[in-house]
Design an enzyme around this catalytic site. Structure first.
Site, mmCIF file in Angstrom:
data_model
loop_
_atom_site.group_PDB
_atom_site.id
_atom_site.type_symbol
_atom_site.label_atom_id
_atom_site.label_comp_id
_atom_site.label_asym_id
_atom_site.label_seq_id
_atom_site.Cartn_x
_atom_site.Cartn_y
_atom_site.Cartn_z
ATOM 1 C CD GLU A 253 -3.869 1.756 7.256
ATOM 2 O OE1 GLU A 253 -4.985 2.294 7.162
ATOM 3 O OE2 GLU A 253 -3.602 0.694 7.334
ATOM 4 C CG ASP B 30 -0.702 -1.130 7.991
ATOM 5 O OD1 ASP B 30 -0.949 0.173 7.086
ATOM 6 O OD2 ASP B 30 -1.790 -1.829 8.146
ATOM 7 C CG ASP C 124 -4.546 -7.486 4.228
ATOM 8 O OD1 ASP C 124 -5.284 -6.993 5.060
ATOM 9 O OD2 ASP C 124 -4.736 -7.013 2.799
#
Length: 246
Positions: free
Chosen positions: A135, A133, A44
């Protein structure tokens, strides 16, 4: 996952501590975990990688890549077009991901911004479903963004529902098991219809968030032979292309 903004010294220290937590105390790996040998390699990228040499990445084994498109509801990766189009032109299956900042705006708002700025999908076999994403907070000591577990689950659901409405696909969820337990209460609400992209820098994937029986993608290192973070797909190339088509 790499952020695109420069952090203050205080915030950089927080991010470093959080990265250590995400790694679960493990040392970054120099090679692909033996248990995952033979699985398609991927990576990524974000603005940190700038203009990627995609033919070189392909020659080093890249078969898929997730490209950062957006963050919150105000930031778009300035290298997105080069990275997105370059990967496809090199014969690499690619998808877009959004870095969530749930304390900045609603899941629906960030999903709309993401899709408008690259988080699209089509059933061509070359486009992976959009990815979220979610986190640790890299900009504050509040790892859960100051949100309760109930509100965090609701935020993720709002983001997912809007991505599904706009693109026809549920987003892949990128997360770390420790963060997921802490900030969602180890919710099993998404496992039945969201693919898991697990972040764990170790020789094995370890325990998974509640509900998921397997990982679809595994980010196992933050450096290696490919630009950006190193990932694996849990299947064959045929399965990867089928997953991309939906």
């Amino acid at each position: 996952m790499a952020r695109d903004h420069k952090l203050s010294r205080h915030r950089a220290r927080i991010a470093a501590v959080s990265a250590a937590t995400l790694a679960l105390g493990a040392t970054a790996l120099a090679e692909i975990p033996v248990s995952a040998a033979g699985k398609p390699k991927g990576h990524d990228v974000s603005s940190h990688q700038k203009n990627v040499d995609w033919q070189k990445a392909r020659s080093k084994g890249s078969r898929f890549v997730y490209v950062k498109a957006t963050e919150s509801h105000t930031y778009r990766n300035p290298y997105y077009s080069q990275q997105w189009n370059g990967a496809r032109n090199a014969g690499i299956v690619r998808g877009a991901y959004h870095f969530a900042l749930p304390n900045k705006s609603s899941g629906r708002t960030q999903a709309q911004y993401f899709v408008r700025n690259g988080g699209t999908w089509k059933a061509d076999g070359w486009t992976l479903p959009p990815a979220l994403d979610i986190e640790y907070n890299p900009y504050s000591s509040k790892k859960c963004y100051g949100m309760s577990r109930t509100k965090m689950v609701a935020w993720i659901r709002s983001f997912s529902d809007e991505v599904k409405r706009l693109t026809g696909r549920r987003p892949v969820i990128y997360t770390n098991t420790n963060w997921w337990k802490k900030c969602t209460g180890n919710s099993a609400a998404f496992a039945s219809n969201h693919a898991l992209w697990l972040a764990r820098y170790s020789s094995s994937a370890g325990s998974l968030p509640a509900g998921w029986q397997y990982w679809t993608f595994w980010q196992h290192d933050n450096s290696g032979s490919l630009p950006g973070d190193q990932n694996l797909f849990n299947g064959s190339m045929t399965t990867l292309r089928k997953f991309a088509r939906g």
